[in-house]
Enzyme design. Structure first.
Site: not given
Length: 279
Positions: A215-216, A224-227, A13, A66, A75, A77, A166
């Protein structure tokens, strides 16, 4: 105006990092960021991250555009990459191994570990529909194992916010999901007023999950870290996994913990410098 930058990635990412410490306003517009992120006519990246002066007692502020020009709240990552970038900027003058970073999702704290990984206190997950936000449930209720019609199919979804929205669904085989087809339909579904990131999760064992993500604002990404954080929380809420697990993404693994002690989510993973340049 020439802009100096450094490119980093966290499990593939990838981000363009810009030293913006002399101004509280990003030195690029969203439109300029889109051009830099283009993989054929620009530098190529999933987003542009600006290191700005701190706010409200924090060390620094993070802003992100983005690859489509939209601005996410956070984010995972990206903040690991920012922590590594700040350490590289400070060089020998660096006197700390962690930073308090102001973001649109609150204060995050990346910590540089002795083994080269970066551990981030991602804060408390937000579980109520109104916090995510989604209209799948009333504002003061959790959205766990709710049904959602997408592309003519009924999915069971659980929604979590890690400062950004998410939608997580558990599947038998993540490799069988046509992300490029189904991802945009989740992202732009009417039940998500601010759009959503979407994670498809395969439970290998209670402490090992496989994940693919749409990812949005960025589309298909390698990580995706938050994901990953939101997916572990969703796994705990649905009884499918333990509070600590490895989340395997196409770009590699992240170690995620939802602490039973303080209820905060902790993410540990790599952040690597790719190259520097100017544009």
């Amino acid at each position: 105006m020439a802009i100096e930058f450094t490119k980093y990635h966290g499990l593939g990412n990838d981000f363009i990092l810009i030293d913006n410490r002399l101004s509280s306003v990003p030195v690029l517009t969203p439109e300029q960021a889109v051009k830099l992120c283009d993989r054929h006519f620009g530098i190529g990246a999933d987003g542009v991250i600006f290191a700005l002066p701190g706010e409200n007692g924090t060390d620094y502020t993070m802003r992100i555009f983005n690859s489509d020009g939209s601005e996410p709240e956070m984010c995972g990552n990206g903040i690991r990459c920012l922590g590594r970038f700040l350490a590289d900027l400070e060089g020998e003058s660096r006197n700390k191994d962690s930073y308090r970073i102001h973001t649109l999702a609150g204060v995050m704290t990346p910590q540089l570990m002795p083994d080269g990984l970066v551990k981030v206190d991602m804060g408390l997950p937000r579980l109520l529909a109104g916090e995510i936000p989604t209209t799948l449930g009333s504002a003061d209720t959790k959205v766990v194992n709710q049904t959602l019609e997408v592309a003519g199919k009924t999915w069971e979804v659980t929604c979590v916010s890690m400062g950004n929205p998410h939608c997580i669904t558990f599947v038998e085989d993540v490799a069988a999901i046509s992300l490029e087809v189904i991802g945009p339909k989740f992202e732009h579904h009417s039940v998500f007023p601010q759009r959503t990131n979407t994670e498809f999760i395969q439970v290998v064992s209670r402490n090992y999950l496989k994940m693919r993500v749409w990812e949005r604002g960025a589309g298909i990404t390698l990580a995706c870290g938050t994901g990953a954080c939101a997916s572990l929380v969703a796994g705990v809420l649905t009884g499918k996994c333990d509070r600590t697990a490895t989340v395997e993404l196409p770009g590699g693994p992240l170690e995620i913990e939802w602490s039973e002690i303080d209820q905060r989510v902790y993410m540990t993973g790599p952040a690597e410098r790719v190259f520097t340049g100017n544009s």
